[in-house]
Write a protein that holds these residues in place. Structure first.
Motif, PDB file in Angstrom:
ATOM      1  N   GLU A  28       0.779  -1.229  -0.213  1.00 33.26           N
ATOM      2  CA  GLU A  28      -0.116   0.111   0.041  1.00 33.26           C
ATOM      3  C   GLU A  28       0.825   1.180   0.172  1.00 33.26           C
ATOM      4  O   GLU A  28       0.457   2.447  -0.890  1.00 33.26           O
ATOM      5  CB  GLU A  28      -0.886   0.195   1.191  1.00 33.26           C
ATOM      6  N   SER A  29       2.084   1.238   0.816  1.00 32.24           N
ATOM      7  CA  SER A  29       2.825   2.575   0.690  1.00 32.24           C
ATOM      8  C   SER A  29       3.396   2.646  -0.421  1.00 32.24           C
ATOM      9  O   SER A  29       3.658   3.727  -0.902  1.00 32.24           O
ATOM     10  CB  SER A  29       3.875   2.163   1.907  1.00 32.24           C
ATOM     11  N   LEU A  30       4.234   1.767  -1.052  1.00 30.99           N
ATOM     12  CA  LEU A  30       4.730   1.723  -2.361  1.00 30.99           C
ATOM     13  C   LEU A  30       4.035   2.058  -3.429  1.00 30.99           C
ATOM     14  O   LEU A  30       4.338   2.758  -4.493  1.00 30.99           O
ATOM     15  CB  LEU A  30       5.532   0.357  -2.636  1.00 30.99           C
ATOM     16  N   ALA A  31       2.824   1.679  -3.511  1.00 27.87           N
ATOM     17  CA  ALA A  31       1.965   1.861  -4.521  1.00 27.87           C
ATOM     18  C   ALA A  31       1.520   3.578  -4.574  1.00 27.87           C
ATOM     19  O   ALA A  31       1.163   4.024  -5.805  1.00 27.87           O
ATOM     20  CB  ALA A  31       0.453   1.302  -4.304  1.00 27.87           C
ATOM     21  N   VAL A  95       6.693   5.315   4.345  1.00 28.57           N
ATOM     22  CA  VAL A  95       5.684   5.489   3.454  1.00 28.57           C
ATOM     23  C   VAL A  95       6.056   6.952   2.624  1.00 28.57           C
ATOM     24  O   VAL A  95       6.093   7.982   3.259  1.00 28.57           O
ATOM     25  CB  VAL A  95       4.360   6.001   4.062  1.00 28.57           C
ATOM     26  N   PRO A  96       6.298   6.783   1.228  1.00 27.11           N
ATOM     27  CA  PRO A  96       7.026   8.044   0.460  1.00 27.11           C
ATOM     28  C   PRO A  96       5.782   8.952   0.095  1.00 27.11           C
ATOM     29  O   PRO A  96       4.558   8.434  -0.115  1.00 27.11           O
ATOM     30  CB  PRO A  96       7.548   7.295  -0.711  1.00 27.11           C
ATOM     31  N   ALA A 119      14.625  13.352   3.338  1.00 30.26           N
ATOM     32  CA  ALA A 119      13.892  13.498   4.669  1.00 30.26           C
ATOM     33  C   ALA A 119      13.472  12.229   5.443  1.00 30.26           C
ATOM     34  O   ALA A 119      12.622  11.609   4.456  1.00 30.26           O
ATOM     35  CB  ALA A 119      13.018  14.603   4.921  1.00 30.26           C
ATOM     36  N   ILE A 120      13.353  11.980   6.445  1.00 30.88           N
ATOM     37  CA  ILE A 120      12.649  10.915   7.196  1.00 30.88           C
ATOM     38  C   ILE A 120      11.991  11.287   8.251  1.00 30.88           C
ATOM     39  O   ILE A 120      12.557  11.974   9.309  1.00 30.88           O
ATOM     40  CB  ILE A 120      13.461   9.668   7.570  1.00 30.88           C
ATOM     41  N   ARG A 121      10.859  11.275   8.452  1.00 27.29           N
ATOM     42  CA  ARG A 121       9.919  12.012   9.519  1.00 27.29           C
ATOM     43  C   ARG A 121       8.697  10.837  10.041  1.00 27.29           C
ATOM     44  O   ARG A 121       8.428   9.783   9.487  1.00 27.29           O
ATOM     45  CB  ARG A 121       8.903  12.882   8.816  1.00 27.29           C
ATOM     46  N   GLY A 122       8.464  10.962  11.181  1.00 26.50           N
ATOM     47  CA  GLY A 122       7.792   9.818  11.942  1.00 26.50           C
ATOM     48  C   GLY A 122       6.321   9.915  11.253  1.00 26.50           C
ATOM     49  O   GLY A 122       5.875  11.182  10.928  1.00 26.50           O
ATOM     50  N   LYS A 200      12.875  18.032   0.793  1.00 26.40           N
ATOM     51  CA  LYS A 200      11.812  17.847   0.448  1.00 26.40           C
ATOM     52  C   LYS A 200      11.285  16.554   0.042  1.00 26.40           C
ATOM     53  O   LYS A 200      10.387  16.177  -0.373  1.00 26.40           O
ATOM     54  CB  LYS A 200      11.466  19.027  -0.652  1.00 26.40           C
ATOM     55  N   ALA A 201      12.482  15.854  -0.211  1.00 25.80           N
ATOM     56  CA  ALA A 201      12.273  14.119  -0.702  1.00 25.80           C
ATOM     57  C   ALA A 201      11.803  13.427   0.430  1.00 25.80           C
ATOM     58  O   ALA A 201      12.638  12.992   1.189  1.00 25.80           O
ATOM     59  CB  ALA A 201      13.492  13.937  -1.688  1.00 25.80           C
ATOM     60  N   LEU A 202      10.752  13.466   0.908  1.00 24.79           N
ATOM     61  CA  LEU A 202      10.395  12.812   2.237  1.00 24.79           C
ATOM     62  C   LEU A 202       9.574  11.388   2.159  1.00 24.79           C
ATOM     63  O   LEU A 202       8.851  11.277   1.280  1.00 24.79           O
ATOM     64  CB  LEU A 202       9.229  13.819   2.657  1.00 24.79           C
TER      65      LEU A 202
END
Length: 250
Positions: A28-31, A95-96, A119-122, A200-202
């Motif tokens: 679901e996330s990669l889609a 989740v991108p 960037a990596i955010r919770g 911004k690439a989050l």
């Protein structure tokens, strides 16, 4: 110069180890990822039972990676199957944003740049105590989290790597379960390549929410830091847990 409107193809490499429910969440996330002709999505299945293939084969190319139980072994296996000149490593629990690939190329990437850290955010919807604690302490912040603030190292939870750089360095060190990303970045730095940042690439990261797996993660990070200091004396990152309570959440 490549831009978001005319960027090079990207091979997205995702190491996977988990059950069917985890695989379904990963699918679901990669889609969400918006891909263009030439882009590819590769899932390196680090499970003995081939769990990823059952859930993800319609979305991605699934390659086996069962030589050892290690995300770095899986990333190397995925990279070996990739065709593009840029490799984007993200984790199965991330989740991108939909236009993640375009955001990486919104500005030119210097020829001496071997890798670009997004960037990596919770995930903000995680309301459990441990998830909120990890967000508050910026565990995976690329600038000030567990990977330190040196400007040299970044996490493979969201890291774009030039294929030529990856090949020249021989990929990730295997036989370890933590700190392989920091080791790779320091080897890259010492070989003369630079690390750039694309805030911004989050991606959003699902933090662990049960105590046993959370403590196992901390223990793994500690073991990785010790290994890293043996290999690169003095570069082990300062612990994000030292940040005062109430610090800015990611």
């Amino acid at each position: 110069m490549p831009t978001a409107a005319s960027r090079p193809a990207v091979s997205v490499v995702v190491p996977f180890r988990g059950d069917r429910d985890y695989a379904a969440r990963t699918r679901e996330s990669l889609a969400r990822l918006e891909r263009r002709p030439g882009d590819e999505l590769i899932v390196a299945d680090n499970t003995e039972a081939g769990v990823a293939a059952a859930e993800l084969s319609r979305l991605a190319t699934v390659v086996p990676a069962v030589g050892e139980r290690s995300s770095y072994h899986a990333r190397n296996a995925g990279a070996a199957a990739a065709q593009a000149q840029w490799l984007l490593f993200i984790d199965a629990d991330c989740v991108p944003v939909g236009d993640l690939l375009d955001r990486y190329f919104g500005a030119p990437i210097d020829a001496r740049c071997g890798a670009v850290a997004g960037a990596i955010r919770g995930v903000s919807e995680q309301g459990g105590l441990l998830a909120r604690y990890a967000r508050d302490r910026n565990f995976l912040d690329q600038a000030e989290g567990l990977h330190g603030s040196s400007g040299v190292a970044a996490a493979t939870g969201n890291l774009l790597v030039r294929r030529a750089t990856f090949g020249a360095l021989g990929g990730f060190q295997e036989g370890i379960r933590s700190a392989g990303d920091v080791d790779f970045c320091w080897r890259m730095h010492r070989a003369g390549w630079r690390l750039a940042q694309r805030p911004k690439a989050l991606v959003e990261h699902h933090h662990r929410e049960d105590l046993a797996s959370f403590l196992a993660m901390i223990a793994r990070y500690g073991a990785g830091a010790r290994w890293l200091n043996e290999r690169h004396p003095g570069v082990a990152p300062r612990r994000a847990a030292r940040r005062p309570a109430g610090a800015r959440a990611i």
